[in-house]
Design a protein around this motif. Structure first.
Motif, PDB file in Angstrom:
ATOM      1  N   LEU A   1       0.830  -1.203   0.000  1.00 40.58           N
ATOM      2  CA  LEU A   1       0.000   0.000   0.000  1.00 40.58           C
ATOM      3  C   LEU A   1       0.868   1.258   0.000  1.00 40.58           C
ATOM      4  O   LEU A   1       0.572   2.217  -0.712  1.00 40.58           O
ATOM      5  CB  LEU A   1      -0.928  -0.004   1.209  1.00 40.58           C
ATOM      6  CG  LEU A   1      -1.850   1.196   1.376  1.00 40.58           C
ATOM      7  CD1 LEU A   1      -2.832   1.285   0.220  1.00 40.58           C
ATOM      8  CD2 LEU A   1      -2.595   1.098   2.700  1.00 40.58           C
ATOM      9  N   ALA A   2       1.933   1.250   0.770  1.00 33.58           N
ATOM     10  CA  ALA A   2       2.838   2.407   0.809  1.00 33.58           C
ATOM     11  C   ALA A   2       3.432   2.663  -0.571  1.00 33.58           C
ATOM     12  O   ALA A   2       3.520   3.818  -1.016  1.00 33.58           O
ATOM     13  CB  ALA A   2       3.940   2.189   1.841  1.00 33.58           C
ATOM     14  N   GLN A   3       3.826   1.612  -1.264  1.00 34.84           N
ATOM     15  CA  GLN A   3       4.360   1.760  -2.623  1.00 34.84           C
ATOM     16  C   GLN A   3       3.291   2.280  -3.581  1.00 34.84           C
ATOM     17  O   GLN A   3       3.562   3.152  -4.404  1.00 34.84           O
ATOM     18  CB  GLN A   3       4.910   0.431  -3.131  1.00 34.84           C
ATOM     19  CG  GLN A   3       6.166  -0.004  -2.440  1.00 34.84           C
ATOM     20  CD  GLN A   3       6.652  -1.362  -2.925  1.00 34.84           C
ATOM     21  OE1 GLN A   3       5.905  -2.137  -3.510  1.00 34.84           O
ATOM     22  NE2 GLN A   3       7.921  -1.643  -2.687  1.00 34.84           N
ATOM     23  N   ALA A   4       2.080   1.757  -3.456  1.00 36.10           N
ATOM     24  CA  ALA A   4       0.992   2.203  -4.333  1.00 36.10           C
ATOM     25  C   ALA A   4       0.661   3.675  -4.095  1.00 36.10           C
ATOM     26  O   ALA A   4       0.444   4.428  -5.044  1.00 36.10           O
ATOM     27  CB  ALA A   4      -0.250   1.339  -4.113  1.00 36.10           C
ATOM     28  N   ARG A   5       0.629   4.078  -2.830  1.00 32.73           N
ATOM     29  CA  ARG A   5       0.342   5.486  -2.524  1.00 32.73           C
ATOM     30  C   ARG A   5       1.442   6.389  -3.068  1.00 32.73           C
ATOM     31  O   ARG A   5       1.158   7.457  -3.604  1.00 32.73           O
ATOM     32  CB  ARG A   5       0.185   5.683  -1.020  1.00 32.73           C
ATOM     33  CG  ARG A   5      -1.152   5.221  -0.515  1.00 32.73           C
ATOM     34  CD  ARG A   5      -1.348   5.555   0.948  1.00 32.73           C
ATOM     35  NE  ARG A   5      -2.729   5.310   1.330  1.00 32.73           N
ATOM     36  CZ  ARG A   5      -3.097   4.829   2.498  1.00 32.73           C
ATOM     37  NH1 ARG A   5      -2.201   4.545   3.421  1.00 32.73           N
ATOM     38  NH2 ARG A   5      -4.369   4.643   2.765  1.00 32.73           N
TER      39      ARG A   5
ATOM     40  N   GLY B   1       0.926   6.888  -6.592  1.00 34.78           N
ATOM     41  CA  GLY B   1      -0.365   7.469  -6.957  1.00 34.78           C
ATOM     42  C   GLY B   1      -1.296   6.462  -7.616  1.00 34.78           C
ATOM     43  O   GLY B   1      -2.146   6.820  -8.426  1.00 34.78           O
ATOM     44  N   ASP B   2      -1.158   5.194  -7.257  1.00 34.26           N
ATOM     45  CA  ASP B   2      -1.930   4.106  -7.871  1.00 34.26           C
ATOM     46  C   ASP B   2      -3.262   3.924  -7.149  1.00 34.26           C
ATOM     47  O   ASP B   2      -3.378   3.139  -6.210  1.00 34.26           O
ATOM     48  CB  ASP B   2      -1.095   2.824  -7.823  1.00 34.26           C
ATOM     49  CG  ASP B   2      -1.739   1.684  -8.587  1.00 34.26           C
ATOM     50  OD1 ASP B   2      -2.902   1.808  -9.007  1.00 34.26           O
ATOM     51  OD2 ASP B   2      -1.051   0.654  -8.762  1.00 34.26           O
ATOM     52  N   ASP B   3      -4.287   4.636  -7.602  1.00 32.71           N
ATOM     53  CA  ASP B   3      -5.610   4.559  -6.985  1.00 32.71           C
ATOM     54  C   ASP B   3      -6.273   3.207  -7.210  1.00 32.71           C
ATOM     55  O   ASP B   3      -7.057   2.748  -6.383  1.00 32.71           O
ATOM     56  CB  ASP B   3      -6.510   5.676  -7.508  1.00 32.71           C
ATOM     57  CG  ASP B   3      -6.053   7.046  -7.041  1.00 32.71           C
ATOM     58  OD1 ASP B   3      -5.377   7.129  -5.990  1.00 32.71           O
ATOM     59  OD2 ASP B   3      -6.367   8.037  -7.722  1.00 32.71           O
ATOM     60  N   GLU B   4      -5.975   2.567  -8.328  1.00 35.07           N
ATOM     61  CA  GLU B   4      -6.552   1.254  -8.615  1.00 35.07           C
ATOM     62  C   GLU B   4      -6.094   0.231  -7.572  1.00 35.07           C
ATOM     63  O   GLU B   4      -6.878  -0.593  -7.107  1.00 35.07           O
ATOM     64  CB  GLU B   4      -6.164   0.790 -10.019  1.00 35.07           C
ATOM     65  CG  GLU B   4      -6.740  -0.552 -10.404  1.00 35.07           C
ATOM     66  CD  GLU B   4      -8.259  -0.593 -10.441  1.00 35.07           C
ATOM     67  OE1 GLU B   4      -8.819  -1.673 -10.191  1.00 35.07           O
ATOM     68  OE2 GLU B   4      -8.893   0.450 -10.710  1.00 35.07           O
ATOM     69  N   ALA B   5      -4.825   0.291  -7.195  1.00 37.96           N
ATOM     70  CA  ALA B   5      -4.308  -0.625  -6.177  1.00 37.96           C
ATOM     71  C   ALA B   5      -5.023  -0.392  -4.847  1.00 37.96           C
ATOM     72  O   ALA B   5      -5.351  -1.347  -4.136  1.00 37.96           O
ATOM     73  CB  ALA B   5      -2.803  -0.452  -6.013  1.00 37.96           C
ATOM     74  N   LEU B   6      -5.283   0.860  -4.515  1.00 36.20           N
ATOM     75  CA  LEU B   6      -5.998   1.168  -3.283  1.00 36.20           C
ATOM     76  C   LEU B   6      -7.378   0.530  -3.290  1.00 36.20           C
ATOM     77  O   LEU B   6      -7.809  -0.058  -2.294  1.00 36.20           O
ATOM     78  CB  LEU B   6      -6.102   2.687  -3.101  1.00 36.20           C
ATOM     79  CG  LEU B   6      -6.771   3.182  -1.828  1.00 36.20           C
ATOM     80  CD1 LEU B   6      -6.028   2.693  -0.586  1.00 36.20           C
ATOM     81  CD2 LEU B   6      -6.849   4.688  -1.830  1.00 36.20           C
TER      82      LEU B   6
END
Length: 141
Positions: A57-61, A64-69
């Motif tokens: 999640l930290a990497q996705a944030r 800026g990967d909203d899909e991963a969130l």
């Protein structure tokens, strides 16, 4: 959305919020205990899964990967759905956990705080903080 789906979504959101905050250790402990009890796993297994998710999640944030969130939220909601499986008591407990760890929008604001106290003798309390509601000290007005 029915009540159960709403509770599971709220719990997933609470976990994701807490993963980004200093209070993660307390939330992690409570949610891993809940999941382990309800899913028949161990707390260390559930904790390891949440820790992996937190790192991802930290990497996705950062990217800026909203899909991963959205995927993380869906995955967590699914875990909670499997943990509750028609058990009203488990659903109630999950709802209480979600309420306890849900962060209101105004609480998630991150501010830079720069405080300094200079000079000589101070004859009153000095408080260094980002924000303070109301504080009353006894003594002179």
């Amino acid at each position: 959305m029915d009540e159960a789906a709403s509770v599971m979504a709220a719990a997933a959101t609470a976990v994701l919020q807490q993963m980004a905050l200093d209070g993660w250790a307390a939330a992690r402990s409570r949610f891993t205990a809940f999941l382990a009890r309800r899913r028949g796993t161990t707390e260390s297994q559930e904790g390891a899964e949440l820790d992996r998710m937190r790192a991802d999640l930290a990497q996705a944030r950062a990217a800026g990967d909203d899909e991963a969130l959205r995927e993380f939220r869906s995955d967590l909601a699914g875990r909670f759905r499997r943990a509750v499986r028609g058990d009203g008591e488990a659903l109630r407990e999950l709802g209480e956990l979600a309420a306890e760890f849900t962060v209101e929008q105004h609480q998630t604001q991150i501010r830079d705080v720069h405080n300094s106290v200079t000079g000589g003798t101070h004859y009153a309390p000095v408080i260094q903080t980002g924000s303070v509601g109301r504080i009353d000290f006894g003594g002179r007005s």
